[in-house]
Write an enzyme that holds these catalytic residues in place. Sequence first.
Site, short mmCIF file in Angstrom:
data_model
loop_
_atom_site.label_atom_id
_atom_site.label_comp_id
_atom_site.label_asym_id
_atom_site.label_seq_id
_atom_site.Cartn_x
_atom_site.Cartn_y
_atom_site.Cartn_z
CE1 TYR A 66 3.46 7.59 4.79
CE2 TYR A 66 2.63 8.88 6.65
CZ TYR A 66 3.55 7.98 6.12
OH TYR A 66 4.55 7.46 6.91
CG HIS B 18 -5.69 -3.09 0.02
ND1 HIS B 18 -5.17 -2.67 -1.19
CD2 HIS B 18 -5.19 -2.23 0.95
CE1 HIS B 18 -4.42 -1.60 -1.00
NE2 HIS B 18 -4.40 -1.31 0.28
CG ASP C 115 -1.97 1.05 1.27
OD1 ASP C 115 -2.93 1.03 0.50
OD2 ASP C 115 -1.79 1.94 2.12
#
Length: 306
Positions: free
Chosen positions: A216, A281, A109
């Site tokens: 981020y 994910h 990720d």
Amino acid sequence: MAPDESIVHIEGPWTHRAVHAGGTRFHVVEAGDGPLVLLLHGFPQFWWTWRHQLVSLARAGYRAVAVDLRGYGGSDKPPRGYDLPTLATDATGLIRALGETGATVVGHDWGGLLAWTMAVLDAKCVRRLVVVSAPHPLRLRSSLVTDPFGQLKASAWRLGFQLPLLPEHRLTRHDAALVGRLLDAWSRPGWPEPDESRTYREAFRIPAVAHSALEYHRWFGRSQLRPDGRRYARLMRTEIEAPTLQLHGALDPSVLPRTAQGSSRYVAAPYRWRLLEGAGHFPHEEIPDVFDTELLGWLNDPEPDR
């Protein structure tokens, strides 16, 4: 009452310590001896996402080091520095602070976007590259424009993160229930278990973690039209010379497999793509045995295929 950083010092067949790099203190978790494999987590997690791989890599003869990224877990949470070039400097400095000149870098990720960036900005430091659930940053950037009913729609939740203050409140209220819902929504049915979800929710409630984590996303979104974002995009056109393994869950609804698959155009070195069936994910946690077979098989191959 918000938990303190001590909750991320989870016991296991590994050791915890603080390592300073570039003026920042990082909490790292280490297991095994041998060639260094640096493990970089994503959102909304911390080093513990690599607990299975710390064990399997150490058993296979590697020195596995999982780190809490800037702003997460037991690492420092400065007010700035959440752009990918600065984060890459953090990670390459950490490799050197660990006594090595280079490492295999494994990123999931946001850790994957960071790993791609490291391989461009400090190519000698990244001997091999493994990216999980993370397209090349330019591929992600372009897909938000070219795939409005696919990746842009899948990323709609990120748009809300651009607002000030409110997203931090939403993520941490009710014992960070939204963090648990995101983990459920992005993973295969049946993962995470309640205790796993609770661990991530508690770690996300450490003071300043929610704000740092959102920074981020804010940098990536807001920099697209700013000079720093354009400079970054130009730099990232450089072809990657490190042998690269890209792993992606076939069921990933957050970063679509078709978004990630186009990343090979940015790699000049031997490249291997693996779509992992039955995983969303978080394949390294959802199907760790399958994931580790792919990872270790590639690491142990002296001449990884294209």
